[in-house]
Design an enzyme around this catalytic site. Structure first.
Site, PDB file in Angstrom:
ATOM      1  N   HIS A 201       0.791  -1.220   0.000  1.00 24.02           N
ATOM      2  CA  HIS A 201       0.000   0.000   0.000  1.00 24.02           C
ATOM      3  C   HIS A 201       0.823   1.270   0.000  1.00 24.02           C
ATOM      4  O   HIS A 201       0.386   2.302  -0.518  1.00 24.02           O
ATOM      5  CB  HIS A 201      -1.079  -0.066   1.068  1.00 24.02           C
ATOM      6  CG  HIS A 201      -2.155  -0.951   0.579  1.00 24.02           C
ATOM      7  ND1 HIS A 201      -3.146  -0.502  -0.250  1.00 24.02           N
ATOM      8  CD2 HIS A 201      -2.292  -2.286   0.646  1.00 24.02           C
ATOM      9  CE1 HIS A 201      -3.878  -1.527  -0.629  1.00 24.02           C
ATOM     10  NE2 HIS A 201      -3.389  -2.622  -0.091  1.00 24.02           N
ATOM     11  N   GLU A 443     -10.007 -11.728  -6.904  1.00 25.53           N
ATOM     12  CA  GLU A 443      -8.645 -11.565  -6.392  1.00 25.53           C
ATOM     13  C   GLU A 443      -8.214 -12.741  -5.517  1.00 25.53           C
ATOM     14  O   GLU A 443      -7.153 -12.713  -4.904  1.00 25.53           O
ATOM     15  CB  GLU A 443      -8.482 -10.229  -5.655  1.00 25.53           C
ATOM     16  CG  GLU A 443      -9.538  -9.898  -4.642  1.00 25.53           C
ATOM     17  CD  GLU A 443      -9.351  -8.502  -4.035  1.00 25.53           C
ATOM     18  OE1 GLU A 443      -8.314  -7.866  -4.233  1.00 25.53           O
ATOM     19  OE2 GLU A 443     -10.276  -8.073  -3.327  1.00 25.53           O
ATOM     20  N   ASP A 467      -3.761  -8.839  -5.231  1.00 24.35           N
ATOM     21  CA  ASP A 467      -3.981  -9.969  -4.338  1.00 24.35           C
ATOM     22  C   ASP A 467      -3.972 -11.292  -5.088  1.00 24.35           C
ATOM     23  O   ASP A 467      -3.430 -12.279  -4.603  1.00 24.35           O
ATOM     24  CB  ASP A 467      -5.310  -9.794  -3.593  1.00 24.35           C
ATOM     25  CG  ASP A 467      -5.150  -8.834  -2.429  1.00 24.35           C
ATOM     26  OD1 ASP A 467      -4.174  -8.978  -1.688  1.00 24.35           O
ATOM     27  OD2 ASP A 467      -5.983  -7.924  -2.287  1.00 24.35           O
TER      28      ASP A 467
HETATM   29  C1  PEP Z   1      -5.991  -5.797  -5.870  1.00 27.55           C
HETATM   30  O1  PEP Z   1      -5.855  -6.635  -4.972  1.00 27.55           O
HETATM   31  O2  PEP Z   1      -5.534  -5.946  -7.015  1.00 27.55           O
HETATM   32  C2  PEP Z   1      -6.697  -4.530  -5.589  1.00 27.55           C
HETATM   33  C3  PEP Z   1      -6.968  -3.671  -6.546  1.00 27.55           C
HETATM   34  O3  PEP Z   1      -7.029  -4.274  -4.290  1.00 27.55           O
HETATM   35  P1  PEP Z   1      -6.004  -3.715  -3.193  1.00 27.55           P
HETATM   36  O4  PEP Z   1      -4.702  -3.394  -3.868  1.00 27.55           O
HETATM   37  O5  PEP Z   1      -6.641  -2.526  -2.585  1.00 27.55           O
HETATM   38  O6  PEP Z   1      -5.886  -4.879  -2.263  1.00 27.55           O
HETATM   39 MG    MG Z   2      -7.036  -6.472  -3.193  1.00 21.13          MG
END
Ligand code: PEP
Ligand code: MG
Length: 590
Positions: A201, A443, A467
């Site tokens: 993140h 995901e 994910d």
């Molecule tokens: C993902 O997992 O690709 C996604 C878009 O969600 P996040 O990155 O917020 O987990």
């Molecule tokens: Mg995700």
């Protein structure tokens, strides 16, 4: 770490993982986090009173936070669950703890953060060693308290950034979303962190701040001090410390070239994302913050493909109310109208630790209590969010997206909650969009394999590759030690994506992609060739992806995808695509 020559103030470079392109040149600001061991820090005798004051102030603030947690927890999940915070309050009131911390500051001249940290660590290790479960649990409480108080003491470090005259390159062990949100964006030239991977993140946030970033540098906090002169090459993932004049000149020139490319790219921002043979690809933006919505459009998106509502929750100690969320969603929806906004319901847990939702410490947070699992178990959190989205939906073009669906049961439950939220609003005569489109994120590999079933229950799908890849390849998306294994062009990933799209299309359901792979220019042609309907990417990456789409013939892309799927390794696919893209796009940097 490489060093051009030894000695003080000589140029060094540290190699990490490139996560947000561009060049930043400036001074370092080292943000001390609570995840690192707090360094032993001595203070001058004259600073004793200030440090003691900082300590008292932090205890006062943490008590305030705890009291608000107690009332919101009681309200949501009952009296019994709030008891944990009562225990925390009792610990904070312990006179021995206060006395020992003050002594360590006054007599041993320790900083407040280090004094409190080391005393709690001592208590905690004593408790952890006992064979009585009750005391071992208290050790966990102490860790929580330590985290909160140290964070509060260090709060003024963040303020230091606020008081900086100019902007700086932020250096940190890791950047928790809640830490990052408090930073003043205009003062951040770039980010460089010890840990993390392409889709952690901190990387996603760097892209949403539109600054260069490198993560997984492992030792950057060890070697860089606040005030050091740095070059951060976000495209190469490199940090150069104390660059020489020659190196500086080289990077100023590189920065100019990148700026020129970007200026050229933005010229196509208002043109459609259409292939040469007329196939339209929906090109949308991923946003984390309400105020980013316009940027998406400014950089050429025709909608928001992923609004990570999580950040409305992460920036605060209490939960956002239905009304507060409604106001925020409505703002985005109205700004983006007539284009669509896909609002994803709460997706915290994993590496996004909320302060307002109690998540017990887990051995495997990414496999644990996160995303839809929290929402389904906490109707007092989920229903207000669904109501806020439903109410905002009458102000524009809204679609709702459920994260981390791993079974049909979860999808049925989530949809049942949506119906409940609808009927409660209807009873209160609130206007809502009755036929709000609903989508599911794909995901989790299990969801991918039942795409046909999921497609029958939803209006659209969005592939969350961040994910999906970590679960398919068994590689923690934020762990730099195994980042070399995290490959979006792994043949297994490509095969899985192909199958998802095929299964969804057979049911007449459209498929988008909102994971970071959608913004990888080496993957664009393959994804188009596999017939993806929508790509949703970070605004700063939009122009490049649009340029690639516009220069592509769909039939040619389909052949390319077919060829890419014949390779055995990710490296083979990468090499093949790199060669192809470098030949075709001489004016882009790969
Ligand atoms: C993902 O997992 O690709 C996604 C878009 O969600 P996040 O990155 O917020 O987990
Ligand atoms: Mg995700």
């Amino acid at each position: 770490m490489k060093s051009k020559s030894q000695g003080k103030n000589k140029e060094y470079s540290i190699q990490g993982i490139p996560v947000s392109p561009g060049i930043a040149i400036g001074r370092a600001f080292v943000l001390e986090g609570v995840h690192v061991k707090i360094a032993k820090k001595n203070i001058a005798a004259a600073e004793v009173d200030i440090e003691i004051e900082k300590f008292h102030e932090a205890i006062k603030n943490v008590k305030k936070q705890l009291s608000s947690d107690i009332s919101s927890t009681k309200r949501r999940i009952g009296e019994a669950n709030a008891q944990i915070f009562d225990t925390h309050l009792l610990i904070l009131d312990d006179p021995m703890l206060t006395q020992e911390t003050i002594e360590a500051i006054r007599q041993d001249l320790r900083s407040a953060a280090f004094a409190f940290y080391s005393i709690l660590e001592k208590f905690q290790s004593q408790l952890a060693l006992t064979d009585q479960e009750y005391f071992r649990e208290r050790a966990v409480d102490l860790r929580d308290i330590r985290r909160r108080v140290v964070r509060c003491i260090q709060g003024d470090k963040t303020d230091f950034l606020k008081s900086l005259e100019g902007a700086a390159i932020v250096i940190a062990h890791d950047l928790a979303p809640s830490d990052t949100i408090t930073l003043d964006r205009h003062k951040i030239l770039g980010f460089a962190t010890d840990v993390g991977g392409k889709t952690s993140h901190s990387a996603i946030l760097a892209r949403s701040f539109r600054v260069p970033a490198s993560v997984g540098l492992r030792y950057v906090t060890k070697y860089v001090k606040s005030g050091d002169r740095l070059i951060l090459d976000g495209s190469a993932g490199k940090v150069l410390i104390n660059p020489s004049e020659t190196t500086l000149k080289k990077y100023y020139k590189k920065r100019e070239q990148i700026d020129e490319i970007n200026i050229k790219l933005t010229k196509i921002k208002d043109l459609p994302a259409r292939t040469l043979d007329g196939k339209d690809i929906e090109l949308a933006a991923n946003i984390e913050f309400t105020d980013e919505a316009e940027n998406g459009i400014k950089y050429g998106a025709r909608g928001i493909g992923l609004f990570r509502s999580d950040y409305l929750y992460l920036a605060r100690n209490d939960l956002p109310t239905e009304e507060e969320q409604f106001i925020e969603y409505r703002k985005v929806v109205e700004k983006i109208y007539p284009y669509p906004v896909i609002i994803r319901t709460l997706d915290v847990g994993g590496d996004k630790e909320p302060q307002n939702i109690h998540i017990e410490s887990e051995a495997n947070p990414f496999l644990g209590y996160r995303a839809i699992r929290i929402s389904l178990q906490e109707p007092d959190i989920f229903i207000p969010q669904l109501k806020a989205i439903l109410r905002a939906s009458v102000y524009g073009n809204v679609k709702l997206l459920f994260p981390m669906i791993s079974s049909m049961t979860e999808l049925y439950e989530a949809k049942a909650m949506l119906e409940k939220a609808k009927s409660e609003l209807i009873k209160k005569n609130k206007s809502i969009q009755y036929n709000l489109e609903v989508g599911a994120m794909i995901e989790v590999p299990a969801a991918a394999l039942i795409t046909d079933k999921i497609s029958e229950e939803v209006d659209f799908l969005s592939i969350g590759t961040n994910d999906l890849i970590q679960y398919m390849l068994a590689v923690d998306r934020g762990n730099e030690r195994v980042a070399y294994l995290y490959k979006d062009l792994h043949p297994a990933v490509l095969r899985m994506i192909k199958e998802i799209i095929l299964a969804a299309h057979q049911k007449g359901t459209w498929v988008g992609m909102c994971g970071e792979m959608a913004g990888n220019p080496l993957a664009t042609l393959i994804l188009i060739g596999l017939s993806i309907d929508e790509l949703s990417v970070s605004p700063m990456l939009l122009p490049e992806i649009k340029k690639i789409i516009r220069a592509t013939d769909f039939k040619e892309a389909a052949k390319l995808a077919e060829k890419a799927l014949t390779f055995s390794t990710a490296v083979e696919v990468e090499t093949f695509m790199l060669r192809y893209m470098r030949r075709k796009f001489k004016d882009l940097i790969f």
